[in-house]
Structures are given as C-alpha cells and as structure tokens.
Write a protein that holds these residues in place. Sequence first.
Motif, PDB file in Angstrom:
ATOM      1  N   GLY A  70       0.792  -1.237   0.000  1.00 28.98           N
ATOM      2  CA  GLY A  70       0.000   0.000   0.000  1.00 28.98           C
ATOM      3  C   GLY A  70       0.819   1.279   0.000  1.00 28.98           C
ATOM      4  N   LYS A  71       2.001   1.242  -0.587  1.00 32.61           N
ATOM      5  CA  LYS A  71       2.819   2.457  -0.694  1.00 32.61           C
ATOM      6  C   LYS A  71       2.175   3.426  -1.685  1.00 32.61           C
ATOM      7  N   ASN A  72       2.653   4.672  -1.720  1.00 33.29           N
ATOM      8  CA  ASN A  72       2.095   5.555  -2.744  1.00 33.29           C
ATOM      9  C   ASN A  72       2.573   5.067  -4.117  1.00 33.29           C
ATOM     10  N   PRO A  73       1.804   5.348  -5.178  1.00 24.56           N
ATOM     11  CA  PRO A  73       2.080   4.740  -6.487  1.00 24.56           C
ATOM     12  C   PRO A  73       3.487   4.990  -7.043  1.00 24.56           C
ATOM     13  N   ILE A  74       4.083   6.142  -6.742  1.00 26.04           N
ATOM     14  CA  ILE A  74       5.436   6.420  -7.246  1.00 26.04           C
ATOM     15  C   ILE A  74       6.445   5.529  -6.530  1.00 26.04           C
ATOM     16  N   GLU A  75       6.347   5.463  -5.206  1.00 26.12           N
ATOM     17  CA  GLU A  75       7.235   4.582  -4.430  1.00 26.12           C
ATOM     18  C   GLU A  75       7.043   3.128  -4.862  1.00 26.12           C
ATOM     19  N   GLU A  76       5.799   2.754  -5.111  1.00 26.18           N
ATOM     20  CA  GLU A  76       5.492   1.382  -5.521  1.00 26.18           C
ATOM     21  C   GLU A  76       6.256   1.007  -6.790  1.00 26.18           C
ATOM     22  N   LEU A  77       6.245   1.889  -7.788  1.00 22.00           N
ATOM     23  CA  LEU A  77       6.951   1.598  -9.047  1.00 22.00           C
ATOM     24  C   LEU A  77       8.457   1.461  -8.822  1.00 22.00           C
ATOM     25  N   TYR A  78       9.015   2.280  -7.937  1.00 21.24           N
ATOM     26  CA  TYR A  78      10.451   2.172  -7.646  1.00 21.24           C
ATOM     27  C   TYR A  78      10.766   0.875  -6.896  1.00 21.24           C
ATOM     28  N   GLU A  79       9.878   0.447  -6.011  1.00 21.63           N
ATOM     29  CA  GLU A  79      10.083  -0.818  -5.301  1.00 21.63           C
ATOM     30  C   GLU A  79      10.005  -2.002  -6.269  1.00 21.63           C
ATOM     31  N   ILE A  80       9.051  -1.938  -7.190  1.00 23.46           N
ATOM     32  CA  ILE A  80       8.918  -3.016  -8.188  1.00 23.46           C
ATOM     33  C   ILE A  80      10.158  -3.068  -9.072  1.00 23.46           C
ATOM     34  N   LYS A  81      10.630  -1.894  -9.497  1.00 25.89           N
ATOM     35  CA  LYS A  81      11.831  -1.843 -10.343  1.00 25.89           C
ATOM     36  C   LYS A  81      13.032  -2.459  -9.609  1.00 25.89           C
ATOM     37  N   LYS A  82      13.183  -2.106  -8.324  1.00 31.35           N
ATOM     38  CA  LYS A  82      14.291  -2.634  -7.525  1.00 31.35           C
ATOM     39  C   LYS A  82      14.189  -4.157  -7.407  1.00 31.35           C
ATOM     40  N   TYR A  83      12.962  -4.641  -7.189  1.00 30.00           N
ATOM     41  CA  TYR A  83      12.729  -6.082  -7.057  1.00 30.00           C
ATOM     42  C   TYR A  83      13.061  -6.821  -8.358  1.00 30.00           C
ATOM     43  N   VAL A  84      12.574  -6.285  -9.478  1.00 29.43           N
ATOM     44  CA  VAL A  84      12.828  -6.921 -10.780  1.00 29.43           C
ATOM     45  C   VAL A  84      14.330  -6.965 -11.065  1.00 29.43           C
ATOM     46  N   LEU A  85      15.018  -5.850 -10.789  1.00 33.88           N
ATOM     47  CA  LEU A  85      16.468  -5.801 -11.023  1.00 33.88           C
ATOM     48  C   LEU A  85      17.214  -6.829 -10.183  1.00 33.88           C
ATOM     49  N   SER A  86      16.756  -7.036  -8.948  1.00 32.45           N
ATOM     50  CA  SER A  86      17.451  -7.973  -8.066  1.00 32.45           C
ATOM     51  C   SER A  86      17.276  -9.421  -8.532  1.00 32.45           C
ATOM     52  N   HIS A  87      16.254  -9.672  -9.347  1.00 30.39           N
ATOM     53  CA  HIS A  87      15.979 -11.039  -9.798  1.00 30.39           C
ATOM     54  C   HIS A  87      16.459 -11.341 -11.216  1.00 30.39           C
ATOM     55  N   ALA A 169      20.450  -1.713 -15.449  1.00 26.51           N
ATOM     56  CA  ALA A 169      19.994  -0.904 -14.302  1.00 26.51           C
ATOM     57  C   ALA A 169      19.804   0.556 -14.711  1.00 26.51           C
ATOM     58  N   TYR A 170      20.736   1.081 -15.508  1.00 27.90           N
ATOM     59  CA  TYR A 170      20.635   2.474 -15.968  1.00 27.90           C
ATOM     60  C   TYR A 170      19.388   2.666 -16.832  1.00 27.90           C
ATOM     61  N   LEU A 171      19.146   1.728 -17.739  1.00 20.40           N
ATOM     62  CA  LEU A 171      17.978   1.820 -18.628  1.00 20.40           C
ATOM     63  C   LEU A 171      16.679   1.816 -17.834  1.00 20.40           C
ATOM     64  N   MET A 172      16.577   0.898 -16.872  1.00 21.81           N
ATOM     65  CA  MET A 172      15.344   0.791 -16.098  1.00 21.81           C
ATOM     66  C   MET A 172      15.100   2.038 -15.257  1.00 21.81           C
ATOM     67  N   ASP A 173      16.164   2.563 -14.649  1.00 24.88           N
ATOM     68  CA  ASP A 173      16.075   3.796 -13.863  1.00 24.88           C
ATOM     69  C   ASP A 173      15.621   4.971 -14.720  1.00 24.88           C
ATOM     70  N   THR A 174      16.305   5.135 -15.840  1.00 21.36           N
ATOM     71  CA  THR A 174      16.052   6.275 -16.709  1.00 21.36           C
ATOM     72  C   THR A 174      14.668   6.204 -17.330  1.00 21.36           C
ATOM     73  N   TYR A 175      14.254   4.997 -17.733  1.00 24.82           N
ATOM     74  CA  TYR A 175      12.936   4.867 -18.347  1.00 24.82           C
ATOM     75  C   TYR A 175      11.819   5.130 -17.333  1.00 24.82           C
ATOM     76  N   LEU A 176      11.995   4.645 -16.095  1.00 30.73           N
ATOM     77  CA  LEU A 176      10.974   4.870 -15.074  1.00 30.73           C
ATOM     78  C   LEU A 176      10.825   6.370 -14.781  1.00 30.73           C
ATOM     79  N   GLU A 177      11.956   7.061 -14.674  1.00 30.22           N
ATOM     80  CA  GLU A 177      11.881   8.513 -14.436  1.00 30.22           C
ATOM     81  C   GLU A 177      11.212   9.219 -15.621  1.00 30.22           C
ATOM     82  N   TYR A 178      11.572   8.807 -16.828  1.00 29.81           N
ATOM     83  CA  TYR A 178      10.988   9.377 -18.052  1.00 29.81           C
ATOM     84  C   TYR A 178       9.468   9.199 -18.046  1.00 29.81           C
ATOM     85  N   HIS A 179       9.017   7.993 -17.688  1.00 36.64           N
ATOM     86  CA  HIS A 179       7.585   7.678 -17.613  1.00 36.64           C
ATOM     87  C   HIS A 179       6.883   8.565 -16.584  1.00 36.64           C
TER      88      HIS A 179
END
Length: 201
Positions: A70-87, A169-179
């Motif tokens: 139940g995080k706010n939607p922006i934090e949620e997307l960053y948490e998902i990105k971090k999780y996907v990258l770790s896997h 990692a750079y691509l995922m970070d940059t694309y999420l911020e762009y979005h």
Amino acid sequence: MKEKILTKAVDMFLNLGFKSVTMDDIAHEIGISKKTIYTEYSNKTALVEDCVMHKFCTMSDGIDDIVALGKNPIEELYEIKKYVLSHLKDEKTSPQYQLMKYYPKIYGNLKKLHFDKMQGCVLSNVERGVTQEIYRSNLNVEFVARIYFSGVNSIKDQSVFPLERFPVAYLMDTYLEYHLRGIVTPKGREILNGIINSNQQ
C-alpha cells in the motif's frame, strides 16, 4: 529432483542463454546423468517452458507482495523496479532475444502473460495516483499503461540500446523517471525528486 533441475536450469539459462545451455551442461552442473533429467522432462523445450513459467510466477508473486504494502504509487513503481532488477541477471546473452528466436511459441505465451500482468498493475497504479493527486487527472489511463508496457519491452532491444552503452539498471532507472515525469502533478514531482535524490546519496 525436479525442483533441483528447475532451479539450476533457470540460473544457467538466464546467465548463459537458452540456446547455449544443453541438457548435458545442466546434468553435469547438478552431478546427475542426462537420463535423470529426461525422466522429469521429455525434451529441452519442456524444460525451457517450465523454467520460463516458474520465473514468471515467482516475479509475479513478488510484485503482488509489493503492491499489497500500500505504498504511494510512485514509491510502488520504484520498489517493483528494484525487485525486478534484483531477480534478473545483468544479462550479456540476452535470454529474451534467444527465447524469441529459438522458442517463439513459449516467448509468445510469456509476452501475453507479461502484458496482462503489467496492464493490471499499471492501470491500478495510475488510477490510484490520479485519486491521490500525484498523477495528472486528464490522463488516458489505458494509453499510459500500454505505452509503459511498450517502452519496457523496447528498452530490452539491444540493437537500439547496446548493453555496453546502456546497462540494464541504468535503462530501467532512466525509463521509469521518463515515464513518471510525463504523468506527475507538482505534488507528485516533489515525491519523485525526493526518491531520486535519496537514491543518489
């Protein structure tokens, strides 16, 4: 034994590619005979399919757990990105490309599952962001969800984004911020800038 084969095969396929790894390689790594693998899987295609679906289900469950926080939607997307990258491995072999080329049917099924999962996840994320006034109220929510999915797939194309110039990692970070910069309100921008600044420290 099946679980042991599956775990090792997933790791090897992601590290070395679906085409490169043979049943002999997997058997050798586990220290069993190839015949033992064939008692669990009729052929390599069946093993590849099981590995792909296993990985998808694991990732899907992990994303559901993050959404449930139940995080706010922006934090949620960053948490998902971090999780996907770790896997996902920082792949040099582009397993997705190999899957598409050598196992097109499995790739097609995976892409549909991936699309359905991301659509549901991003639609919900955008709707909640609009309600919380951190995303713009005039967004076409379905368009945003589909363009996000399209972009996530496009940045995996190494002919457009070669790994030596654009690490995963750079691509995922940059694309999420762009979005996010395209859909946030001033209130959302403050949250986004706060996350980016804290990640850079």
